[in-house]
Write a protein that holds these residues in place. Structure first.
Motif, mmCIF file in Angstrom:
data_model
loop_
_atom_site.group_PDB
_atom_site.id
_atom_site.type_symbol
_atom_site.label_atom_id
_atom_site.label_comp_id
_atom_site.label_asym_id
_atom_site.label_seq_id
_atom_site.Cartn_x
_atom_site.Cartn_y
_atom_site.Cartn_z
ATOM 1 N N ILE A 143 24.971 -1.725 -40.725
ATOM 2 C CA ILE A 143 25.633 -0.474 -40.338
ATOM 3 C C ILE A 143 27.147 -0.648 -40.241
ATOM 4 O O ILE A 143 27.854 0.231 -39.750
ATOM 5 C CB ILE A 143 25.082 0.054 -38.997
ATOM 6 C CG1 ILE A 143 25.271 -0.994 -37.889
ATOM 7 C CG2 ILE A 143 23.612 0.435 -39.135
ATOM 8 C CD1 ILE A 143 24.886 -0.479 -36.497
ATOM 9 N N ASP A 144 27.634 -1.786 -40.718
ATOM 10 C CA ASP A 144 29.075 -2.058 -40.646
ATOM 11 C C ASP A 144 29.740 -2.056 -42.022
ATOM 12 O O ASP A 144 30.896 -2.451 -42.160
ATOM 13 C CB ASP A 144 29.326 -3.397 -39.950
ATOM 14 C CG ASP A 144 28.677 -4.573 -40.685
ATOM 15 O OD1 ASP A 144 27.989 -4.328 -41.713
ATOM 16 O OD2 ASP A 144 28.831 -5.716 -40.235
ATOM 17 N N GLY A 145 28.977 -1.630 -43.050
ATOM 18 C CA GLY A 145 29.549 -1.566 -44.376
ATOM 19 C C GLY A 145 29.446 -2.851 -45.169
ATOM 20 O O GLY A 145 29.920 -2.908 -46.309
ATOM 21 N N ASP B 113 30.088 -1.676 -50.388
ATOM 22 C CA ASP B 113 31.230 -0.796 -50.078
ATOM 23 C C ASP B 113 30.779 0.491 -49.393
ATOM 24 O O ASP B 113 31.220 1.589 -49.728
ATOM 25 C CB ASP B 113 32.006 -0.464 -51.360
ATOM 26 C CG ASP B 113 32.600 -1.679 -52.026
ATOM 27 O OD1 ASP B 113 32.949 -2.631 -51.289
ATOM 28 O OD2 ASP B 113 32.702 -1.690 -53.266
ATOM 29 N N HIS B 114 29.871 0.361 -48.437
ATOM 30 C CA HIS B 114 29.339 1.489 -47.664
ATOM 31 C C HIS B 114 28.469 2.437 -48.495
ATOM 32 O O HIS B 114 28.129 3.520 -48.031
ATOM 33 C CB HIS B 114 30.480 2.308 -47.024
ATOM 34 C CG HIS B 114 31.312 1.537 -46.057
ATOM 35 N ND1 HIS B 114 30.941 1.340 -44.746
ATOM 36 C CD2 HIS B 114 32.502 0.895 -46.221
ATOM 37 C CE1 HIS B 114 31.876 0.630 -44.121
ATOM 38 N NE2 HIS B 114 32.825 0.337 -44.996
ATOM 39 N N GLU B 115 28.130 2.068 -49.708
ATOM 40 C CA GLU B 115 27.351 2.943 -50.590
ATOM 41 C C GLU B 115 25.964 2.353 -50.855
ATOM 42 O O GLU B 115 25.830 1.174 -51.182
ATOM 43 C CB GLU B 115 28.071 3.133 -51.934
ATOM 44 C CG GLU B 115 29.434 3.789 -51.822
ATOM 45 C CD GLU B 115 30.115 3.902 -53.168
ATOM 46 O OE1 GLU B 115 29.454 3.642 -54.205
ATOM 47 O OE2 GLU B 115 31.314 4.237 -53.188
ATOM 48 N N ARG B 116 24.950 3.183 -50.733
ATOM 49 C CA ARG B 116 23.598 2.757 -51.077
ATOM 50 C C ARG B 116 23.466 2.683 -52.591
ATOM 51 O O ARG B 116 23.916 3.578 -53.311
ATOM 52 C CB ARG B 116 22.556 3.708 -50.492
ATOM 53 C CG ARG B 116 22.526 3.688 -48.967
ATOM 54 C CD ARG B 116 21.284 4.318 -48.391
ATOM 55 N NE ARG B 116 21.325 4.252 -46.938
ATOM 56 C CZ ARG B 116 20.269 4.230 -46.141
ATOM 57 N NH1 ARG B 116 19.058 4.297 -46.661
ATOM 58 N NH2 ARG B 116 20.402 4.163 -44.826
#
Length: 389
Positions: A356-358, A379-382
């Motif tokens: 949850i921290d990217g 990079d925070h992207e699924r």
């Protein structure tokens, strides 16, 4: 013009735990889970499956190229959203290769989100009869290990194609609905598990059903004898049975027998999957249609309930040759290819979480037989993959 369900399919992950084993591990009699709650197995989602992939895999089973061309609206009902801004529908839109000239949105109201989407889809088709709407209902129910709600967890998705002149079920226009601000079940944005007042939620489910049922009879002049079957939202299968029993004495012995037998058929799939929130009502409909040989022209009642709370009762008429539009073999293969895990393995899978921290995480999708999987986060992207592309 008839409007309703043209096709309907579901997908559940390839892992499950036996409720008898879970009961023993929790120090309770197995009958408490299998009879008292009415659940035999519970689907478990590995990290490679999330609400997006479950929905996409369900839709992949039912759509052909003609459907893809005509779908101009994707509505995604869920209470397991993965983003506060971007809708889950957009990810599915891309994974399925749908026309870019389509709206895609996400809808939320606990377990009622899928029903809300279907009712809105009817209005869209009324204005655009040549188009089709893809409604997705997908959730992963989580309450936590060794909690009172653990036995009512599950994972899965249902995909519904809404169109004019539907193949499966014409949705009738009259429905009755009810909204009240109550706190029987909720999940704050800071929590990955739900909070629930179980006794209060059960009471509200029953009260909402009673009120919308009575209002429906007044608005339609229909009685219980006009229904071949009634499907319920099933957080667990015993809940729907309790609601049905409150109205059975309104019918003859023949009607009571018919509705009771068809209700049992509607619970068979849910007993194997567990609670899938927005999709639970529609999984019970699929189970009914695939397990029973009902006659065309039969009226099916549907009770939808979403905690917090919104309830609705509506109905549909089975269409000629509706079985040709079902995916019986695909669903049987989905069940038969699943792998049972031990309680210890289930607990290990449950406790694995995405960052949850990217930070970056790569997932091994080779052990997941699903065509569409979550392959990681970067990079925070699924990162999603469709193995068929």
């Amino acid at each position: 013009m008839k409007i309703g369900i043209d096709k309907i399919g579901f997908y559940t992950p390839h892992l499950y735990v036996d409720m008898n084993n879970l009961a023993v591990a929790r120090g309770v009699e197995p009958e408490k889970f299998t009879i008292g709650i009415g659940q035999d197995e519970m689907a478990i989602a590995p990290l490679t499956q999330d609400p997006v992939t479950l929905a996409a895999n369900a839709a992949l089973q039912i759509l052909d190229e003609n459907d893809r061309e005509k779908i101009d609206f994707v509505m995604f009902g869920t209470e397991s959203g993965i983003d506060h801004s971007k809708s889950a529908a957009i990810y599915v839109h891309e994974l399925l290769g749908l026309s870019p000239h389509a709206r895609s949105i996400e809808m939320k109201q606990a377990c009622y989100g899928g029903t809300a989407a279907i009712q809105l889809a009817k209005g869209h088709i009324a204005l655009n009869p040549e188009s089709k709407v893809l409604v997705l209902a997908s959730d992963i129910a989580r309450y936590g290990l060794q909690t009172s709600g653990e036995v009512t967890q599950g994972a899965g998705a249902v995909a519904v194609l809404i169109s004019a002149e539907p193949g499966v079920l014409e949705l009738e226009n009259i429905s009755t609905f009810l909204t009240k601000d109550i706190m029987d079940f909720w999940r704050p944005t800071y929590s990955d598990v739900a909070f629930v007042d179980g006794k209060f939620s059960n009471e509200q489910y029953m009260a909402f059903f009673s009120e919308v049922w009575e209002e429906y009879k007044k608005k339609t002049d229909l009685t219980i004898s006009d229904f071949e079957a009634i499907c319920y939202h099933l957080p667990y299968t015993k809940m729907g049975l309790k609601a049905l029993r409150t109205i059975l004495d309104e019918g003859s012995e023949e009607v009571q027998k018919r509705l009771s037998e068809n209700f049992q058929a509607s619970t068979l799939y849910s007993r194997k999957v567990g609670n899938i929130y927005t999709a639970s009502l529609y999984l019970s409909l699929i189970s009914l249609l695939e397990e029973q040989d009902l006659e065309a022209g039969s009226r099916i009642g549907l009770f939808s309930y979403g905690s917090g709370a919104v309830g609705e009762f509506f109905s549909g008429i089975l269409q000629p040759n509706y079985r040709e539009f079902l995916s019986v073999d695909t669903h049987k293969d989905n069940f038969n290819s699943r792998t049972e895990v031990t309680v210890t393995e289930y607990e290990s899978i449950f406790q694995k979480t995405l960052p949850i921290d990217g930070s970056t995480m790569e997932l091994d999708t080779s052990q997941d037989p699903a065509p569409i999987c979550l392959s990681g986060i970067k990079d925070h992207e699924r990162q999603y993959i469709n193995k068929h592309k």
